[in-house]
Design an enzyme around this catalytic site. Structure first.
Site, PDB file in Angstrom:
ATOM      1  N   ARG A  32       0.816  -1.208   0.000  1.00  0.00           N
ATOM      2  CA  ARG A  32       0.000   0.000   0.000  1.00  0.00           C
ATOM      3  C   ARG A  32       0.856   1.267   0.000  1.00  0.00           C
ATOM      4  O   ARG A  32       0.432   2.344  -0.431  1.00  0.00           O
ATOM      5  CB  ARG A  32      -0.954   0.012   1.209  1.00  0.00           C
ATOM      6  CG  ARG A  32      -2.124   0.972   1.037  1.00  0.00           C
ATOM      7  CD  ARG A  32      -2.916   1.181   2.322  1.00  0.00           C
ATOM      8  NE  ARG A  32      -2.115   1.798   3.341  1.00  0.00           N
ATOM      9  CZ  ARG A  32      -1.854   1.273   4.534  1.00  0.00           C
ATOM     10  NH1 ARG A  32      -2.351   0.106   4.871  1.00  0.00           N
ATOM     11  NH2 ARG A  32      -1.095   1.912   5.394  1.00  0.00           N
ATOM     12  N   TYR A  83     -15.984  16.871 -15.485  1.00  0.00           N
ATOM     13  CA  TYR A  83     -16.447  15.495 -15.369  1.00  0.00           C
ATOM     14  C   TYR A  83     -17.403  15.410 -14.174  1.00  0.00           C
ATOM     15  O   TYR A  83     -17.100  15.918 -13.091  1.00  0.00           O
ATOM     16  CB  TYR A  83     -15.218  14.601 -15.164  1.00  0.00           C
ATOM     17  CG  TYR A  83     -15.507  13.147 -15.012  1.00  0.00           C
ATOM     18  CD1 TYR A  83     -15.895  12.381 -16.104  1.00  0.00           C
ATOM     19  CD2 TYR A  83     -15.384  12.520 -13.779  1.00  0.00           C
ATOM     20  CE1 TYR A  83     -16.158  11.026 -15.967  1.00  0.00           C
ATOM     21  CE2 TYR A  83     -15.644  11.169 -13.638  1.00  0.00           C
ATOM     22  CZ  TYR A  83     -16.034  10.434 -14.735  1.00  0.00           C
ATOM     23  OH  TYR A  83     -16.289   9.098 -14.602  1.00  0.00           O
ATOM     24  N   ASP A 127      -6.995  18.204 -15.541  1.00  0.00           N
ATOM     25  CA  ASP A 127      -7.317  16.817 -15.862  1.00  0.00           C
ATOM     26  C   ASP A 127      -7.097  16.659 -17.371  1.00  0.00           C
ATOM     27  O   ASP A 127      -7.816  17.248 -18.178  1.00  0.00           O
ATOM     28  CB  ASP A 127      -8.779  16.540 -15.473  1.00  0.00           C
ATOM     29  CG  ASP A 127      -9.233  15.122 -15.790  1.00  0.00           C
ATOM     30  OD1 ASP A 127      -8.640  14.480 -16.663  1.00  0.00           O
ATOM     31  OD2 ASP A 127     -10.220  14.679 -15.154  1.00  0.00           O
ATOM     32  N   LYS A 170      -8.918   5.289 -19.052  1.00  0.00           N
ATOM     33  CA  LYS A 170      -9.381   5.627 -20.395  1.00  0.00           C
ATOM     34  C   LYS A 170      -8.287   5.329 -21.431  1.00  0.00           C
ATOM     35  O   LYS A 170      -7.973   4.190 -21.641  1.00  0.00           O
ATOM     36  CB  LYS A 170      -9.836   7.087 -20.423  1.00  0.00           C
ATOM     37  CG  LYS A 170     -10.726   7.474 -19.224  1.00  0.00           C
ATOM     38  CD  LYS A 170     -12.068   6.777 -19.214  1.00  0.00           C
ATOM     39  CE  LYS A 170     -12.834   6.911 -17.898  1.00  0.00           C
ATOM     40  NZ  LYS A 170     -13.090   8.261 -17.433  1.00  0.00           N
TER      41      LYS A 170
HETATM   42  C1  LIG Z   1     -13.300   8.820 -16.190  1.00  0.00           C
HETATM   43  C2  LIG Z   1     -12.828  10.167 -15.859  1.00  0.00           C
HETATM   44  C3  LIG Z   1     -12.461  10.501 -14.548  1.00  0.00           C
HETATM   45  C4  LIG Z   1     -12.574   9.521 -13.399  1.00  0.00           C
HETATM   46  O1  LIG Z   1     -11.679   8.463 -13.540  1.00  0.00           O
HETATM   47  P1  LIG Z   1     -11.947   6.995 -12.910  1.00  0.00           P
HETATM   48  O2  LIG Z   1     -10.742   6.234 -13.361  1.00  0.00           O
HETATM   49  O3  LIG Z   1     -13.235   6.490 -13.484  1.00  0.00           O
HETATM   50  O4  LIG Z   1     -12.018   7.164 -11.443  1.00  0.00           O
HETATM   51  C5  LIG Z   1     -11.990  11.783 -14.314  1.00  0.00           C
HETATM   52  N1  LIG Z   1     -11.911  12.696 -15.306  1.00  0.00           N
HETATM   53  C6  LIG Z   1     -12.243  12.398 -16.574  1.00  0.00           C
HETATM   54  C7  LIG Z   1     -12.109  13.452 -17.620  1.00  0.00           C
HETATM   55  C8  LIG Z   1     -12.737  11.136 -16.895  1.00  0.00           C
HETATM   56  O5  LIG Z   1     -13.087  10.865 -18.159  1.00  0.00           O
END
Ligand SMILES: *Cc1c(COP(=O)(O)O)cnc(C)c1O
Length: 408
Positions: free
Chosen positions: A69, A123, A195, A220
């Site tokens: 962890r 998001y 992000d 993603k």
């Molecule tokens: C999917 C997504 C998130 C969240 O990510 P997870 O891996 O599902 O926790 C945050 N920001 C964007 C732009 C996303 O597409």
């Protein structure tokens, strides 16, 4: 074999050769792929060595492990490669994109009495995190349009402690002016976070545009195969790294060895997938634009998009991402459902960035927790469909969209 000097490698090369030689000696034979270290605990030569390992590093400065962890070799290898891919000072990987975003916000200094200014198109779950977790904890949250020409003035007026944006908005793929936002944030002494999930380091590296922290949902494009959940925070400076690591450890959000392995594997083909997905997306956007059942298409690669010129400057390789949105002429939920049900190749899915084409209807997915009027004020109409374009043959994608549009 000599240890390679990776510092001169281009992104493509770096990602393909990311895991070799970091772990075993020539004498034992070197696997080309890093083994998965499933172990939760690590044994050391003596107690003094264990003491150092529990502190995180040996006197030589080398990383040492004691408990998974706190960090593990697979996560650590992934951190190194993502740090270099984003031109950062360091990176920490997390069990999901949301865990990474939470840690980034805390590390940036959000605490009772502090203020965050964020783009209103974030998001959906990030907005929920701000509203349900941070606001009750005494953080002032201001959401506004940061895509227009008055963004810098707005930051100066609000004097926030943290500025938070996304490279491309969801689902209307509006592009943020990274240089303007980071400069305005720095002027008021705010920590800037972006992000960059939709763009990946293939299209843009926000640290080179002045950002302090870059976050990704590696679930993603980075993983890319729909089989792993992960997140990462890359820091431009060393200062916030200890805090990020403390949050990964104490919030129990460290990425597991197996998920680290899957993301690492996905990264090897990131640039190939991005090339194909971006090229396919542009062709699909052009096709949709001409289709009689389509009202309009949102894609920064189209000359009519409000930020096409900015996108041409900011995004590399003459490419504009794999994500687009379009509006059906029949602006209704029923028409959107009918279109989605008629698809035979594109998957109905809440995620994006995978190798296969995926469609999503924002009002039931990413923007589910917003009211109808909130959605309308963001420009998300009832006929709006988000499409994450995959790596399939583009003719097959277009034929599928065509038959679904025509029979709806
Ligand atoms: C999917 C997504 C998130 C969240 O990510 P997870 O891996 O599902 O926790 C945050 N920001 C964007 C732009 C996303 O597409």
């Amino acid at each position: 074999m000599k240890k390679p000097d990776r510092s001169s490698w281009k992104l493509d090369t770096l990602l393909v050769h990311s895991t070799e030689q970091d772990h075993v000696t020539e004498a034992t034979g070197m696997p080309t792929v890093q083994p998965i270290y499933a172990s939760t605990t690590y044994l050391h030569r003596d107690t003094e060595a264990l003491d150092y390992a529990l502190g995180g590093a040996l006197p030589s400065g080398e990383q040492a492990y004691a408990y998974a962890r706190q960090g593990n070799p697979n996560a650590h290898a992934l951190e190194n490669i993502l740090c270099q891919a984003e031109a950062g000072a360091g990176a920490v990987v997390f069990a999901s994109g949301m865990a990474a975003i939470h840690a980034a916000l805390l590390a940036a200094g959000l605490a009772p009495g502090s203020k965050i200014l964020a783009a209103q198109d974030l998001y959906g779950t990030t907005i929920t995190l701000l509203r349900k977790i941070l606001m009750p904890g005494g953080v002032e949250v201001v959401l506004c349009d940061l895509y227009g020409t008055d963004a810098a003035a707005r930051i100066e007026e609000e004097q926030p402690d943290v500025v938070y944006v996304e490279t491309l908005s969801n689902p209307l793929v509006k592009l943020i002016d990274l240089d303007t936002i980071s400069a305005a944030a720095s002027k008021v002494g705010a920590v800037s976070i972006v992000d960059s999930t939709f763009t990946t380091p293939y299209l843009v590296r926000p640290i080179e545009h002045g950002f302090d922290l870059v976050v990704h949902s590696a679930t993603k494009y980075m993983g890319g195969h729909g089989d792993s959940t992960a997140g990462v925070v890359i820091s431009a400076k060393n200062a916030l790294l200890d805090l990020l690591r403390t949050y990964a450890n104490t919030l129990g959000a460290m990425l597991s060895p197996f998920e680290s392995h899957l993301i690492m594997r996905g990264l090897k083909t990131l640039t190939l997938r991005m090339e194909r997905q971006c090229d396919n997306a542009l062709q699909v956007a052009r096709f949709l634009q001409r289709h009689p059942a389509v009202e309009c298409v949102h894609y920064p690669g189209l000359p009519g998009h409000p930020q096409h010129e900015l996108a041409s400057r900011l995004l590399e390789h003459g490419r504009f991402g794999g994500l687009l949105a379009f509006e059906l002429k029949a602006q209704s939920r029923a028409a959107a459902f009918c279109f989605m049900d008629n698809l035979q190749l594109c998957l109905r899915a809440a995620t994006l960035g995978d190798v296969y084409s995926q469609v999503s209807y924002p009002p039931i997915a990413s923007h589910r927790n917003l009211t109808e009027s909130e959605r309308q004020s963001m420009g998300i109409t009832d006929g709006c469909i988000r499409l994450s374009v995959g790596i399939e043959n583009v003719e097959d994608i277009i034929n599928d969209l065509d038959q679904a549009l025509t029979s709806s």
